[in-house]
Scaffold this active site. Structure first.
Site, PDB file in Angstrom:
ATOM      1  N   LYS A 120       0.546  -1.323   0.039  1.00  0.00           N
ATOM      2  CA  LYS A 120      -0.176  -0.235  -0.265  1.00  0.00           C
ATOM      3  C   LYS A 120       1.107   0.555   0.257  1.00  0.00           C
ATOM      4  O   LYS A 120       0.611   2.572  -0.620  1.00  0.00           O
ATOM      5  CB  LYS A 120      -1.308   0.179   1.471  1.00  0.00           C
ATOM      6  CG  LYS A 120      -1.960  -1.136   0.921  1.00  0.00           C
ATOM      7  CD  LYS A 120      -3.197  -1.169   1.693  1.00  0.00           C
ATOM      8  CE  LYS A 120      -4.278  -2.358   1.327  1.00  0.00           C
ATOM      9  NZ  LYS A 120      -3.447  -3.112   1.308  1.00  0.00           N
TER      10      LYS A 120
HETATM   11  C1  LIG Z   1      -3.872  -4.980   0.472  1.00  0.00           C
HETATM   12  C2  LIG Z   1      -3.357  -5.999   0.932  1.00  0.00           C
HETATM   13  C3  LIG Z   1      -3.784  -7.124  -0.081  1.00  0.00           C
HETATM   14  C4  LIG Z   1      -4.769  -6.822  -1.424  1.00  0.00           C
HETATM   15  O1  LIG Z   1      -5.040  -5.939  -1.414  1.00  0.00           O
HETATM   16  P1  LIG Z   1      -6.419  -5.101  -2.718  1.00  0.00           P
HETATM   17  O2  LIG Z   1      -5.302  -3.925  -3.474  1.00  0.00           O
HETATM   18  O3  LIG Z   1      -7.205  -4.856  -1.688  1.00  0.00           O
HETATM   19  O4  LIG Z   1      -6.750  -6.619  -3.697  1.00  0.00           O
HETATM   20  C5  LIG Z   1      -3.369  -8.200  -0.313  1.00  0.00           C
HETATM   21  N1  LIG Z   1      -1.683  -8.474   0.465  1.00  0.00           N
HETATM   22  C6  LIG Z   1      -1.348  -7.363   1.563  1.00  0.00           C
HETATM   23  C7  LIG Z   1      -0.368  -7.560   2.335  1.00  0.00           C
HETATM   24  C8  LIG Z   1      -2.700  -6.380   1.742  1.00  0.00           C
HETATM   25  O5  LIG Z   1      -1.663  -4.741   2.147  1.00  0.00           O
END
Ligand SMILES: *Cc1c(COP(=O)(O)O)cnc(C)c1O
Length: 475
Positions: A120
């Site tokens: 993120k």
């Molecule tokens: C948010 C997240 C995901 C999922 O990603 P999306 O964009 O919601 O599909 C997968 N792995 C981690 C570690 C995350 O923080």
């Protein structure tokens, strides 16, 4: 470039107009009116660019209302080896999202080298710089209110810390996050970051955010905003690493690759879908879910059935524990030929908690054009895959990336490199790593002992009025 709503009843807007908001006024999600097309000569020219220069080239197709020179500065200060310094496995931090080779034709792409060790940060760091720039230009301010059970809240705080005209009020469930996660958030001493630990569960915190956001008068008066996963700028920023990963895994632009994406809210893989629509040679997009398999079910059967909270499990890949996938509407809009009437009809059902079924429709017949396959992974698959990667490749995977690798291995195409997106570092999920390997994950040196730093957090009851009062006193 202008942005329209997937439900077709909102006035098209430029990028900066939609940057600070969430849903379109008609309840839909914003998407570009058309996807910019990348020509072969552009791909050739981009192949050897640095991450920041590539990000500028791609983002400048989507962001046409920030002067190019300013956008270049914003992107250059976001994508630096200093911000994305937490590489492992000998990865080169100057590449920002380097590949780790597992074996010939099989890689992970490190998206989790930023400040909070999860992917993120890739988009959120850019969002912080974009917010500050646009708010400065307009002489405005924003107070971001959010609820988090871990990854999103910390990524938002690290992106917004020290930014002018931005304050962050982040609610988290008191005592429910790991000591490491708490330390990551609560040790921030920046005056514009407010951590509020709510005595309750994550859902209580989430309900408070909803209640405050539904109070239109309060929201307007105190300039309450959000940075959730439907934010278009986050999706746009994520498109860049698909191009970068493609260039790193191939020698020429005649080749194709596949990506495997550990998925929850469909934000990450939505960016991969858009990269493919722009012309990046992606043979296959492999969507991996955990036990919460609402998306795997859709890609296998055509039925999209959002779950309720009782049907949503708490798993050892917690950032994928979703009951419905908030960005999925963007893909369905493309799947149904960008017809907002169809999307409105489908989501009138979703918004009432009902399912829809596209199998047997003309839309479902077009599905093969989009290159998706899917699979799911359970706790025992995760443990096995973490052991397998450690034993076979000497690479320690986090739980989410393990879900990705498990499903990737089931869906490889001969002769086509498979890139598994690494969405978090194992250091964030010590308990499951201990269960799988009987060992402690390595933690980046600068985060050693973070648990003993002084913490800055207020503990509050899940009381909407009290939390509103706290905001009023601190904006
Ligand atoms: C948010 C997240 C995901 C999922 O990603 P999306 O964009 O919601 O599909 C997968 N792995 C981690 C570690 C995350 O923080």
């Amino acid at each position: 470039m202008r942005y329209m709503s997937t439900r077709g009843n909102a006035v098209p807007q430029a990028f900066c107009e939609i940057l600070l908001g969430g849903l379109a006024p008609d309840g839909g999600l914003y998407l570009p009116e058309r996807y910019p097309q990348v020509s072969r000569s552009e791909l050739d020219a981009w192949r050897h660019l640095s991450y920041a220069d590539l990000a500028y080239e791609i983002l400048s197709r989507f962001i046409t209302d920030i002067p190019p020179a300013d956008l270049r500065v914003l992107v250059a200060k976001t994508y630096t080896a200093k911000v994305y310094c937490h590489t492992r496995n000998g990865g080169d931090a100057t590449r920002i999202t380097p590949l780790t080779r597992l074996e010939d034709g099989l890689y992970t792409q490190e998206l989790s080298n930023g400040p909070t060790l999860a992917f993120k940060d890739m988009a959120m760091q850019l969002l912080g710089n974009l917010f500050e720039y646009v708010l400065d230009q307009r002489g405005e301010a924003i107070n971001i209110l959010g609820a988090t059970s871990g990854d999103t809240g910390s990524a938002a705080e690290y992106a917004m810390r020290g930014k002018h005209n931005v304050k962050v009020f982040m609610l988290s469930p008191d005592g429910k996050m790991s000591a490491f996660q708490r330390a990551q958030m609560y040790s921030l001493q920046d005056a514009n970051i407010f951590n509020i630990a709510v005595t309750g569960m994550f859902d209580d915190a989430q309900d408070i955010v909803k209640a405050v956001s539904n109070d239109a008068e309060f929201k307007k008066k105190y300039k309450i905003g959000a940075v959730n996963s439907i934010n278009w700028a986050r999706v746009a920023a994520q498109i860049v690493y698909y191009f970068h990963g493609y260039f790193l895994a191939t020698r020429s632009n005649d080749e194709q690759v596949a990506f495997a994406v550990p998925s929850g809210n469909f934000g990450n893989i939505c960016a991969g879908h858009i990269a493919r629509q722009m012309g990046l040679p992606i043979a296959r997009l492999v969507l991996a879910t955990n036990e919460n398999d609402v998306l795997d079910e859709f890609f296998k059967t055509g039925v999209y059935r959002p779950r309720n909270s009782v049907e949503t499990s708490v798993t050892s890949s917690p950032s994928m524990d979703i009951s419905k996938a908030s960005n999925f509407e963007r893909f369905v809009f493309d799947l149904v030929g960008r017809d907002p009437t169809v999307v409105r009809e489908l989501w009138s059902r979703v918004d009432q908690g009902q399912a829809f079924d596209l199998s047997g429709t003309v839309h479902w017949q077009r599905m093969p054009d989009f290159g998706f396959v899917s699979g799911k992974s359970t706790h025992s698959d995760r443990i096995k895959t973490i052991r397998f990667a450690q034993g076979r490749y000497n690479v320690m995977l986090d739980t989410h990336t393990a879900d990705g690798l498990k499903v990737a291995l089931e869906n490889r195409l001969p002769g086509i490199p498979m890139i598994v997106l690494e969405t978090a570092q194992p250091a964030k999920f010590e308990e499951t790593i201990r269960e799988a390997l009987g060992a402690e994950p390595v933690r980046p040196a600068d985060l050693a002992g973070i648990e003993s730093l002084p913490q800055r957090v207020v503990v509050m009851a899940p009381d909407v009025a009290a939390i509103k009062q706290f905001i009023v006193e601190h904006v």
